[in-house]
Structures are given as structure tokens and as C-alpha cells.
Motif scaffolding. Structure first.
Motif, PDB file in Angstrom:
ATOM      1  N   GLU A  40      11.710   4.699   2.319  1.00  0.00           N
ATOM      2  CA  GLU A  40      11.325   5.559   1.123  1.00  0.00           C
ATOM      3  C   GLU A  40      10.089   4.782   0.279  1.00  0.00           C
ATOM      4  O   GLU A  40       9.863   3.646   0.505  1.00  0.00           O
ATOM      5  N   SER A  41       9.233   5.661  -0.203  1.00  0.00           N
ATOM      6  CA  SER A  41       8.165   5.395  -0.912  1.00  0.00           C
ATOM      7  C   SER A  41       7.701   6.487  -1.768  1.00  0.00           C
ATOM      8  O   SER A  41       7.970   7.631  -1.590  1.00  0.00           O
ATOM      9  N   ASP A  42       7.317   6.236  -3.067  1.00  0.00           N
ATOM     10  CA  ASP A  42       6.884   7.174  -4.075  1.00  0.00           C
ATOM     11  C   ASP A  42       5.530   7.608  -3.731  1.00  0.00           C
ATOM     12  O   ASP A  42       4.782   8.331  -4.350  1.00  0.00           O
ATOM     13  N   GLY A  43       4.900   7.045  -2.730  1.00  0.00           N
ATOM     14  CA  GLY A  43       3.615   7.586  -2.237  1.00  0.00           C
ATOM     15  C   GLY A  43       2.776   6.304  -2.147  1.00  0.00           C
ATOM     16  O   GLY A  43       2.959   5.187  -2.190  1.00  0.00           O
TER      17      GLY A  43
ATOM     18  N   ILE B 166       0.806  -1.235  -0.089  1.00  0.00           N
ATOM     19  CA  ILE B 166      -0.017  -0.126   0.096  1.00  0.00           C
ATOM     20  C   ILE B 166       0.790   1.125   0.078  1.00  0.00           C
ATOM     21  O   ILE B 166       0.330   2.315  -0.305  1.00  0.00           O
ATOM     22  N   GLY B 167       2.197   1.198   0.259  1.00  0.00           N
ATOM     23  CA  GLY B 167       3.143   2.350   0.168  1.00  0.00           C
ATOM     24  C   GLY B 167       2.536   3.373   1.673  1.00  0.00           C
ATOM     25  O   GLY B 167       1.628   3.126   2.309  1.00  0.00           O
ATOM     26  N   ILE B 168       3.600   4.357   1.639  1.00  0.00           N
ATOM     27  CA  ILE B 168       3.311   5.310   2.630  1.00  0.00           C
ATOM     28  C   ILE B 168       3.602   6.839   1.970  1.00  0.00           C
ATOM     29  O   ILE B 168       4.328   6.876   0.848  1.00  0.00           O
TER      30      ILE B 168
ATOM     31  N   THR C 298       6.735   0.245  -0.634  1.00  0.00           N
ATOM     32  CA  THR C 298       7.899   1.018   0.221  1.00  0.00           C
ATOM     33  C   THR C 298       9.141   0.058   0.244  1.00  0.00           C
ATOM     34  O   THR C 298       9.097  -0.983  -0.190  1.00  0.00           O
ATOM     35  N   VAL C 299      10.130   0.993   0.500  1.00  0.00           N
ATOM     36  CA  VAL C 299      11.533   0.270   0.628  1.00  0.00           C
ATOM     37  C   VAL C 299      12.055   0.650   1.881  1.00  0.00           C
ATOM     38  O   VAL C 299      12.163   1.786   2.178  1.00  0.00           O
ATOM     39  N   MET C 300      12.293  -0.222   2.874  1.00  0.00           N
ATOM     40  CA  MET C 300      12.952  -0.350   4.051  1.00  0.00           C
ATOM     41  C   MET C 300      14.678  -0.518   3.918  1.00  0.00           C
ATOM     42  O   MET C 300      14.907  -1.675   3.454  1.00  0.00           O
ATOM     43  N   ILE C 301      15.325   0.463   4.171  1.00  0.00           N
ATOM     44  CA  ILE C 301      16.742   0.460   4.105  1.00  0.00           C
ATOM     45  C   ILE C 301      17.530   0.494   5.288  1.00  0.00           C
ATOM     46  O   ILE C 301      17.449   1.450   5.968  1.00  0.00           O
ATOM     47  N   LEU C 302      18.121  -0.820   5.631  1.00  0.00           N
ATOM     48  CA  LEU C 302      18.971  -0.807   6.909  1.00  0.00           C
ATOM     49  C   LEU C 302      20.531  -0.797   6.465  1.00  0.00           C
ATOM     50  O   LEU C 302      20.848  -1.348   5.636  1.00  0.00           O
ATOM     51  N   THR C 303      21.013   0.330   6.939  1.00  0.00           N
ATOM     52  CA  THR C 303      22.429   0.491   6.721  1.00  0.00           C
ATOM     53  C   THR C 303      23.383   0.162   7.851  1.00  0.00           C
ATOM     54  O   THR C 303      22.943   0.699   8.966  1.00  0.00           O
ATOM     55  N   LEU C 304      24.518  -0.409   7.521  1.00  0.00           N
ATOM     56  CA  LEU C 304      25.264  -1.005   8.875  1.00  0.00           C
ATOM     57  C   LEU C 304      26.690  -0.709   8.569  1.00  0.00           C
ATOM     58  O   LEU C 304      27.223  -0.859   7.291  1.00  0.00           O
TER      59      LEU C 304
END
Length: 541
Positions: A525-528, A482-484, A533-539
């Protein structure tokens, strides 16, 4: 003493010094003015003497013309020239009196008596000269021209010579006085100029000294206070501002020290509250993760229960009891054959279901063991620092997927990019990473289910890249749910914020805190809405 009072006293001292310098300069200017006035008066005297000499010389020329050219005596002309000469004499007298007044006012010696005697003598000689000229004119008019000429040569010429000698001497004196006064004026003028320059220099020096001292005092105190504020902004609440005296800066430093003490006490209370709040968040996050992880365990237990139900152990026991019972002889052959066939088929079903039940129980045991490890890790959180392990991302994803399990009726495709298997191992806290991925994957699956898409997809990818801090591992969990909104993307990791109805907003908030504890970050991140949706975990690895 306050800084304001110190500045006022210093300003009064400077004003007093400046007033003294200006007074001295005014005195010098007064002396210079007197020199100018005397110079003008002497110049008037000098001019009057020259004009007097000119008028008397014209009278002498008129008298000589009577005898040389035989001209008639012009009595009116003699009187007119005499009146002009007397006018210059009055001017000379006025200038001499004004000079004497000026010298007396300046405290000089009294020169009035000498000037008066000289002026009286000059006036007496001129009056006598006038009488002799009148006498000569009378002799000429009486026709006694020879007698008049003799009188002119014997008396008048001598009187004229003496008169001119007196005037020339006085002119020489005035010329000398004029030169002396001009020299004195030049000397006083130079001295006045020097004193003016000196006064301005002293005023400028005092101003510079006062400004420098003021800037030094203010700058040093401000620098001290600035140093303290910089230490406070850096988090050091042990440094205190120095208190010197009772001026405004000292009072400000005292107030700052009181504020620092209050801040230190407040920070201590906040740290304690943060600790308990963090513990509460940790417990809530752990419970949330356990609830999510227990769901597949319940599903597996229900599957085991279904398998055991298929065995129909109660019917099997009754069939065995019926064949081996006391009334076994009462069982006909047809009934016996049916019972034996039922026992045979049940035994085969039991043999077929037993390995499956054993496999399901092994999986349940492994999941429960992982849950127990999560709980043990949470219980050790306050006792010691969590240990680092060498892990691979592929293993972490596998453990996370094992905790999530499969949901009956789900048509969502979960893909793991091939690049994940080629990533090198790194040091991290495996259990924490597993819990973070469980939350991210579970949220992605829930978003896809809400969208109602038939082609639901959740993809896990990762990339290793360089940065200013070293090597970074970015794990992307992408869904087409559904995105955000962009606004929600910036707030979704805050406590109490959730896109799920009925959710407490603890899962992603806990994930963000856990990622931060691993020296990493988490963003969305989401285009709407409706665009996934993209969840980005940075380590940092």
C-alpha cells in the motif's frame, strides 16, 4: 440418426395426423353445409306453398264476393292472382329440383319422382280451378248469375276444398321435413363441434407430447454435458462425456472428450513446467536472500580484519626478535626501553581487541549457521514438507535484523512497535518467515536511502485480529521512502517487476509465493510516489 432428422420425421408425423384430423373435420363441415342448404331449400318450398295458398285463397275470396256482395267479376284480378300463384309454383318447382340435386350429390335416395307427381297433380288441379273460375265469370257476365252461383257451390267450392287439402298436406310434410332437417343439422353441428374440439385437443396433446419429449431429450443431454463442464471447471479432467449414438450431441461429446484429454495432457505438462519453474524461482530467491544475508557477514569480516590490523602483530614480532636476537647486546638502553614499551602497549591492545574479535567471530558464526540452515531448508524443499515450529514474531524479527546487520553511514531509524513483544506464539516455518522479513526490511531500507531523507524511518508493527478463517496475524513494515504508484502496488509482486534499477524482480515475487505457501498473503500500500510504502504480510494463525 441425427437429432435434426428425428425432429423432422416427428414433425412430418404430427403434420400427417393434423392433416387427417382437418380432413375429417372438413368432411363433417361439408355434411353440415349440405344440411344448411337443404334446410334453406325446404324453407323456400314451405314459403312457396304458403304464398301459393294465400294467392289461391284470395282468388276464392274474390269469387265469393261476387255472390255475397254482388260485386262485378274482375277477370284481370283473377288473372293477376293466377300469375302470382303460378310464380310461387315455379319457385316451389325450382326448390324441389335443387333439393333432389343436393340429395343425389350426397348419395341419398331419389325423391324426384314423388315430388314431380305431387307437383303435377297440384298444377293440374290449379289449372282446372282456373278454368272453372273463368267459366263462372263468363256465366256472371252473361247474366246467368244464378247458374254461376250454383256452379260455384257445386263445383268450384269442392275444387277449392280439395286444392287446399292438398296444399295443407304438403305444407305439413314440409313442416315435418323442416323440423327433421333442423334436428339433423343440430346433431351434425354438435358432432362437428365435438370433432373440432377433439381435433384441437389431439393437436394440443401431440404438441405437448412432442415438446415435452424434445425438451426431455435435449435437457437430459444438455444436463449431462453441463455436469461434465462443471467437473472440468472444478479441475477434474478424468470425467468423460457419455457418447450415445451418432447424433449431434454424441459428436459434441466426442469432441469434448478429445478436448478433455488434450487439457489433461496440457495440464500435466504445465505442472511439470511449473514444478521446474518453481524450483528455479526457489533457487533464485534463495540466492537472492543469501546475497542479502552475506552482505552483513562481509561487513563483520571487514570489521574483524580492521581490529586485527590494529594489533600490528608483525611489528610486535620484530620488536621481540630485536630484543632477543643475537645482536641484543648491541641494543642500547634507550632503544630497549622503547621496544619494551611498544611490546607492552601492543600486548594491551591485543588483550583489548581479542574479546572484540571473538565476539565478532561469534556473530559471524551465528549468521553463517543461519545461512547454512536456510540452504539446508532449501535443499529439503523437494524431499519433504517443511516442518512447522512454534515461534514468536519478536524472535523472527530479531533473526531477520541479525541477517541484515548495520550499514556504515546509515542514519535510518528502525523501530519495532512494543505490541510485537506481547503477541502470542504461533506455528509456522521460521526460516521462511525470516527470509520474507529480511526482503521486506531490506527493500524498505533501500527505498528510504533513495529518498535521501535525513529523518529516514522504518517501523515494524503487527496486530492479531479475528476473521472468517479464524485468527490472523498482520505484520506491517512501513517506511517513509520514495513510495510507489498505485499501479505499481498492484504489480510489484509479479515476477520480473521491480522498482529498483538493475534488479531482476525476484525478491518480492519469491516473498509473495512464500507467503502463499504459508497460507497467507502479501500486499503493498502506498499513497503515491514520495509518500512511503507499507508492506503487509498476513498469516493465518
Amino acid at each position: 440418426m441425427s437429432i435434426r432428422r428425428k425432429i423432422i420425421i416427428s414433425l412430418f408425423l404430427i403434420i400427417f395426423i393434423i392433416a387427417g384430423l382437418l380432413s375429417f373435420n372438413t368432411i363433417m363441415a361439408g355434411r353440415e353445409g349440405r344440411y344448411v342448404k337443404r334446410l334453406l331449400l325446404i324453407h323456400h318450398q314451405y314459403t312457396a306453398l304458403l304464398n301459393l295458398k294465400i294467392h289461391v285463397n284470395r282468388q276464392l275470396s274474390e269469387a265469393q264476393d261476387v255472390f255475397i256482395y254482388g260485386k262485378g267479376v274482375d277477370v284481370a284480378g283473377f288473372k293477376r292472382l293466377g300469375a302470382l300463384a303460378k310464380g310461387e309454383g315455379r319457385k316451389l318447382a325450382d326448390a324441389l329440383r335443387a333439393e333432389d340435386v343436393l340429395l343425389k350429390g350426397a348419395g341419398g335416395r331419389d325423391r324426384n319422382s314423388g315430388n314431380e307427381r305431387r307437383l303435377l297433380r297440384l298444377d293440374h288441379d290449379y289449372e282446372d280451378l282456373q278454368r272453372q273460375l273463368v267459366l263462372m265469370a263468363s256465366l256472371v257476365n252473361m247474366g246467368r248469375k244464378v247458374k254461376a252461383q250454383e256452379h260455384f257451390k257445386r263445383v268450384i267450392s269442392r275444387r277449392f276444398g280439395g286444392f287446399f287439402t292438398e296444399i295443407d298436406n304438403w305444407i305439413a310434410i314440409k313442416r315435418a321435413e323442416l323440423q327433421a332437417t333442423e334436428a339433423g343439422f343440430s346433431r351434425i353441428n354438435r358432432r362437428n363441434n365435438y370433432s373440432t374440439i377433439a381435433a384441437l385437443s389431439v393437436i394440443l396433446l401431440l404438441t405437448v407430447i412432442f415438446a415435452g419429449a424434445l425438451v426431455y431429450i435435449l435437457e437430459s443431454r444438455i444436463r449431462e454435458l453441463l455436469r461434465v463442464t462443471e467437473r472440468i471447471s472444478a479441475g477434474d479432467l478424468q470425467t468423460m462425456a457419455p457418447v450415445r449414438g451418432h447424433d449431434e450431441f454424441s459428436r459434441f461429446a466426442g469432441a469434448m472428450n478429445t478436448m478433455i484429454a488434450g487439457l489433461a495432457a496440457s495440464r500435466k505438462r504445465l505442472l511439470e513446467q511449473s514444478y521446474y519453474s518453481g524450483m528455479a524461482d526457489m533457487v533464485a530467491g534463495t540466492i537472492h536472500n543469501l546475497r542479502n544475508s552475506l552482505a552483513p557477514v562481509v561487513v563483520d569480516l571487514e570489521a574483524v580484519q580492521g581490529r586485527l590490523t590494529n594489533i600490528r602483530s608483525e611489528q610486535l614480532c620484530r620488536a621481540i626478535d630485536e630484543i632477543n636476537g643475537k645482536a641484543a647486546g648491541d641494543v642500547d638502553n634507550s632503544r630497549r626501553c622503547d621496544l619494551l614499551e611498544f611490546i607492552k602497549l601492543s600486548s594491551l591492545e591485543f588483550e583489548r581487541q581479542l574479546p572484540l574479535v571473538r565476539s565478532d567471530l561469534d556473530e559471524i558464526s551465528a549468521k553463517i549457521a543461519l545461512l547454512v540452515e536456510v540452504m539446508n531448508q532449501a535443499s529439503r524443499y523437494t524431499a519433504a514438507e517443511r516442518a512447522l515450529e512454534t515461534v514468536t514474531l519478536a524472535e523472527v524479527i530479531k533473526d531477520a535484523m541479525a541477517l541484515i546487520g548495520e550499514r556504515e553511514g546509515d542514519t535510518i531509524t528502525i523501530e519495532t512497535a512494543p505490541e510485537v513483544n506481547s503477541l502470542a506464539a504461533f506455528s509456522s516455518q521460521r526460516i521462511v518467515l525470516v527470509q520474507i522479513l529480511v526482503n521486506l526490511i531490506d527493500n524498505g531500507l533501500e527505498a528510504v536511502r533513495k529518498s535521501g531523507r535525513a529523518d529516514g524511518l522504518l517501523k515494524i508493527n503487527a496486530v492479531s485480529r479475528g476473521s472468517e478463517k479464524g485468527r490472523e496475524l498482520a505484520v506491517m513494515v512501513t517506511d517513509n521512502g520514495i513510495g510507489i504508484s498505485k499501479e505499481m502496488a498492484g504489480r510489484i509482486f509479479q515476477r520480473g517487476i521491480s522498482s529498483k534499477s538493475g534488479s531482476y524482480g525476484l525478491g518480492l515475487h519469491w516473498c509473495a509465493n512464500a507467503a502463499s505457501s504459508l497460507n497467507g498473503s502479501l500486499r503493498a500500500e502506498s499513497d503515491g510516489e514520495g509518500r512511503g510504502t507499507v508492506m503487509i504480510l498476513t498469516l493465518s494463525v
